[in-house]
Enzyme design. Structure first.
Site, PDB file in Angstrom:
ATOM      1  N   GLY A  96       0.835  -1.189   0.000  1.00 32.96           N
ATOM      2  CA  GLY A  96       0.000   0.000   0.000  1.00 32.96           C
ATOM      3  C   GLY A  96       0.871   1.240   0.000  1.00 32.96           C
ATOM      4  O   GLY A  96       2.075   1.164   0.278  1.00 32.96           O
ATOM      5  N   HIS A 133      -1.445   6.888   7.748  1.00 31.90           N
ATOM      6  CA  HIS A 133      -0.547   7.818   7.040  1.00 31.90           C
ATOM      7  C   HIS A 133      -1.252   9.149   6.758  1.00 31.90           C
ATOM      8  O   HIS A 133      -0.644  10.214   6.848  1.00 31.90           O
ATOM      9  CB  HIS A 133      -0.104   7.217   5.706  1.00 31.90           C
ATOM     10  CG  HIS A 133       1.069   6.278   5.806  1.00 31.90           C
ATOM     11  ND1 HIS A 133       2.302   6.676   6.259  1.00 31.90           N
ATOM     12  CD2 HIS A 133       1.194   4.971   5.484  1.00 31.90           C
ATOM     13  CE1 HIS A 133       3.145   5.643   6.215  1.00 31.90           C
ATOM     14  NE2 HIS A 133       2.492   4.588   5.750  1.00 31.90           N
ATOM     15  N   CYS A 188       6.943  -0.680   6.545  1.00 28.54           N
ATOM     16  CA  CYS A 188       6.433   0.507   5.850  1.00 28.54           C
ATOM     17  C   CYS A 188       7.512   0.985   4.901  1.00 28.54           C
ATOM     18  O   CYS A 188       8.695   0.974   5.260  1.00 28.54           O
ATOM     19  CB  CYS A 188       6.114   1.593   6.876  1.00 28.54           C
ATOM     20  SG  CYS A 188       5.552   3.147   6.161  1.00 28.54           S
ATOM     21  N   LEU A 189       7.110   1.404   3.714  1.00 24.50           N
ATOM     22  CA  LEU A 189       8.094   1.880   2.735  1.00 24.50           C
ATOM     23  C   LEU A 189       8.791   3.155   3.202  1.00 24.50           C
ATOM     24  O   LEU A 189       9.814   3.530   2.645  1.00 24.50           O
ATOM     25  CB  LEU A 189       7.418   2.113   1.380  1.00 24.50           C
ATOM     26  CG  LEU A 189       6.914   0.842   0.669  1.00 24.50           C
ATOM     27  CD1 LEU A 189       6.056   1.214  -0.534  1.00 24.50           C
ATOM     28  CD2 LEU A 189       8.069  -0.054   0.252  1.00 24.50           C
ATOM     29  N   GLN A 215       3.211   9.891   1.486  1.00 23.54           N
ATOM     30  CA  GLN A 215       4.528   9.258   1.304  1.00 23.54           C
ATOM     31  C   GLN A 215       5.244   9.731   0.044  1.00 23.54           C
ATOM     32  O   GLN A 215       6.446   9.512  -0.098  1.00 23.54           O
ATOM     33  CB  GLN A 215       4.392   7.730   1.287  1.00 23.54           C
ATOM     34  CG  GLN A 215       3.976   7.173   2.646  1.00 23.54           C
ATOM     35  CD  GLN A 215       3.799   5.669   2.587  1.00 23.54           C
ATOM     36  OE1 GLN A 215       2.740   5.187   2.196  1.00 23.54           O
ATOM     37  NE2 GLN A 215       4.826   4.914   2.962  1.00 23.54           N
ATOM     38  N   HIS A 264      -3.207   0.742   8.521  1.00 22.13           N
ATOM     39  CA  HIS A 264      -1.852   1.272   8.335  1.00 22.13           C
ATOM     40  C   HIS A 264      -1.868   2.418   7.323  1.00 22.13           C
ATOM     41  O   HIS A 264      -1.290   3.487   7.570  1.00 22.13           O
ATOM     42  CB  HIS A 264      -0.922   0.143   7.864  1.00 22.13           C
ATOM     43  CG  HIS A 264       0.473   0.583   7.561  1.00 22.13           C
ATOM     44  ND1 HIS A 264       1.564   0.162   8.295  1.00 22.13           N
ATOM     45  CD2 HIS A 264       0.968   1.415   6.600  1.00 22.13           C
ATOM     46  CE1 HIS A 264       2.657   0.729   7.794  1.00 22.13           C
ATOM     47  NE2 HIS A 264       2.331   1.488   6.759  1.00 22.13           N
ATOM     48  N   GLU A 265      -2.530   2.197   6.179  1.00 19.09           N
ATOM     49  CA  GLU A 265      -2.522   3.226   5.127  1.00 19.09           C
ATOM     50  C   GLU A 265      -3.300   4.461   5.561  1.00 19.09           C
ATOM     51  O   GLU A 265      -2.867   5.595   5.301  1.00 19.09           O
ATOM     52  CB  GLU A 265      -3.082   2.661   3.817  1.00 19.09           C
ATOM     53  CG  GLU A 265      -2.255   1.522   3.210  1.00 19.09           C
ATOM     54  CD  GLU A 265      -0.772   1.813   3.130  1.00 19.09           C
ATOM     55  OE1 GLU A 265      -0.390   2.982   2.929  1.00 19.09           O
ATOM     56  OE2 GLU A 265       0.012   0.859   3.301  1.00 19.09           O
TER      57      GLU A 265
END
Ligand code: NI
Length: 190
Positions: free
Chosen positions: A49, A147, A102-103, A54, A143-144
């Site tokens: 995701g 953000h 996480c990226l 981000q 999680h997304e």
């Protein structure tokens, strides 16, 4: 359609609340281009995701997709999903401890997520959706959407001793986690 640079923890955009998108703008060239960039960047990074924060855009858009993901091989599939102005409501108090990555963060760690949630959002065609998500898929949504509120998974890590680099997770923690979470996925079905 461009692969964008993914901001890393410490970047202010990751700590800023993203703004709602006026639903009449969803089909605009600008918003559609943002969605394409998010999908391309997520695919390029093998992410499950990605949120607009981000890539430095403070608008409430997230994309998710899980096929056979080398970063998260135990995750059940999620079809390519674009969620604009997503809202999450827990359906009960059931929690599951998930080891997340996480990226935007070079570590993994354990967080508690709601197992059963209702989500409402607009898709990229401006159509409204109300759906129920469960299990690891519900965890990915949480999680997304975090953000978009300027929150990272590390904020929710209950025991900081669970933090590990990807290499050390692989060496010391992966097998036990995959065994536990696979049993969970079999029970919950997603
Ligand atoms: Ni993330």
């Amino acid at each position: 359609m461009t692969v964008k640079q993914i901001l890393q923890i410490g970047a202010p955009e990751l700590r800023t609340r993203a703004e709602e998108i006026d639903p009449t703008r969803i089909t605009s060239h600008e918003v559609q281009g943002l969605i394409d960039d998010l999908v391309d960047t997520m695919h390029h990074a093998n992410g499950a995701g990605l949120a607009a924060n981000q890539i430095g855009v403070l608008e409430r858009v997230v994309v998710m997709e899980v096929t056979r993901n080398p970063r998260y091989p135990y995750k059940p599939p999620i079809p390519l999903t674009v969620a604009i102005n997503p809202v999450i409501k827990p359906l009960d108090d059931e929690l599951v401890e998930i080891n997340e990555g996480c990226l935007s963060v070079p570590l993994r760690g354990n967080v508690n997520r709601n197992v059963n949630i209702a989500v409402s959002y607009y898709d990229r065609n401006g159509r409204r959706h109300e759906e129920v998500k469960r299990g690891l898929t519900a965890g990915t949504w949480q999680h997304e959407c975090d953000h978009l509120d300027g929150r990272l998974f590390v904020d929710r890590v209950v025991d900081p001793r669970s933090l590990a680099t990807w290499e050390q997770f692989q060496l010391h923690h992966r097998d036990a986690f995959v065994e536990r979470i696979t049993a969970f996925v079999e029970r919950v079905g997603s």
